[in-house]
Design an enzyme around this catalytic site. Structure first.
Site, short mmCIF file in Angstrom:
data_model
loop_
_atom_site.label_atom_id
_atom_site.label_comp_id
_atom_site.label_asym_id
_atom_site.label_seq_id
_atom_site.Cartn_x
_atom_site.Cartn_y
_atom_site.Cartn_z
N LYS A 113 0.84 -1.21 0.00
CA LYS A 113 0.00 0.00 0.00
C LYS A 113 0.87 1.25 0.00
CE LYS A 113 1.01 0.97 4.46
NZ LYS A 113 1.67 2.22 4.96
N ALA A 135 10.44 -3.51 5.65
CA ALA A 135 10.55 -2.34 6.54
C ALA A 135 10.59 -1.05 5.73
CB ALA A 135 11.78 -2.44 7.44
N GLY A 154 4.70 -6.67 5.59
CA GLY A 154 4.39 -7.66 6.62
C GLY A 154 2.89 -7.80 6.83
N SER A 155 2.17 -6.69 6.72
CA SER A 155 0.71 -6.73 6.86
C SER A 155 0.09 -7.50 5.70
CB SER A 155 0.16 -5.31 6.92
OG SER A 155 0.63 -4.64 8.07
N ALA A 156 0.63 -7.32 4.48
CA ALA A 156 0.15 -8.09 3.34
C ALA A 156 0.41 -9.58 3.54
CB ALA A 156 0.82 -7.60 2.06
N ASP A 201 -2.60 -2.03 9.36
CA ASP A 201 -2.58 -2.16 7.90
C ASP A 201 -3.13 -3.50 7.41
OD1 ASP A 201 -1.46 0.35 7.71
OD2 ASP A 201 0.59 -0.38 7.46
#
Length: 313
Positions: free
Chosen positions: A17, A108, A114-116, A148
């Site tokens: 995103k 990072a 990481g959210s995906a 997220d």
């Protein structure tokens, strides 16, 4: 969700995103900040493949230039493992899962990679285990993993409030062309927020008190009109200044992009990825070439795109 209980492998995909607008409220008593953000899901994807296993494990691959996997944890601190364990606990599932994740979102980098991973894992495990969670139930679980994650499940364009996880879909016409400059380092999200808080304390006399954060109405109008020039005028990120303070070199990257045809550039989320909005596809290609010639790792992406979904291998 769709049942594929007999399949050996379940393949899901979720997008990264860009925060085209991010306003951050003051630090709350619970240690979090209230946010108001406009998210856009873009065509950089995390691909998750899930297999039945007795325990929980994850391994990572990547073929995208500029993606460094060396610092990505593969133990229980990894967000994908947390997502799988959370779903198992919520549904009473007694088995485990072996995850393989092909990363294409910067690590990072402020783009929600990481959210995906977590979003795609929730969908993959629900399908693999036949645990029958609705999309709303997955969104609720995702919100427990981070602000997220629900947006990575939803995709498209949305306004996020609260901690960023209270989502309202936003209409976006057409396609926006993005050129992303990837850094060869990461930025800690907590460190960027701490720097923002410290900056506000240092300049208490000069900064107006932060009231209820909200997304500028001009952002929603520009998205609805599908007008990149209008969107460029109103793009904003409260975390950009602290990110630049921690990594001053990002300022030169922003200048370089805007000198080479970008309508505007913004640090994405907590950084350090810099997202440049191009006027059209030709402009995006020219900008990509110019930034690559300056020895930056660069990828192009379009938005908005769908959220987490099931794929057939």
């Amino acid at each position: 969700m769709t049942s594929v209980a007999s399949s050996t492998v379940v393949h899901t995909r979720a997008p990264g995103k860009i925060n085209v607008f991010l306003a951050v409220g003051d630090l709350q008593d619970d240690g979090y900040h209230e946010l108001a953000t406009a998210y856009q899901a873009v065509s950089l994807y995390e691909d998750v493949r899930a297999r039945h296993a007795d325990g929980f494990s994850v391994r990572f691959t990547s073929t995208t230039a500029g993606i460094d996997l060396s610092g990505v944890p593969v133990d229980d601190s990894n967000l994908a493992i947390k997502a799988a364990r959370l779903l198992a606990a919520a549904t009473g599932y007694a088995g485990g899962v072996a995850l393989t994740i092909d990363k294409n979102v910067p690590v990072a980098g402020g783009m929600g990679g990481g959210s995906a991973d977590a979003a795609a894992t929730l969908l993959a495990c629900d399908t693999l285990w036949n645990t029958g969670q609705s999309r709303d139930e997955l969104l609720r679980l995702g919100a427990q993993l981070g602000a997220d994650v629900p947006f990575a499940l939803m995709g498209g364009t949305a306004v996020g409030t609260g901690r960023g996880d209270e989502l309202s879909p936003a209409l976006a016409q057409g396609q926006f062309q993005w050129v992303l400059a990837l850094a060869d380092f990461g930025l800690s999200t907590p460190a960027v927020y701490r720097e923002l808080d410290e900056h506000r304390i240092r300049h208490l006399a000069d900064i107006n008190p932060v009231r209820q954060p909200r997304v500028d109405s001009g952002v929603l109008q520009a998205l609805r009109a599908g007008d990149p020039a209008r969107l460029a005028d109103v793009m904003h990120n409260d975390l950009q200044a602290p990110a630049l303070h921690l990594e001053p070199g990002l300022g030169a990257v922003l200048e370089l992009g805007e000198q080479n045809g970008a309508l505007a550039g913004v640090v994405s989320g907590s950084g350090p990825t810099v997202a440049f909005l191009a006027p059209d596809l030709d402009g995006a290609l020219e900008l990509q070439i110019a930034l690559s010639a300056a020895k930056l790792a660069v990828v192009r992406a379009t938005g908005p795109v769908h959220g987490a979904r099931l794929l057939a291998d």
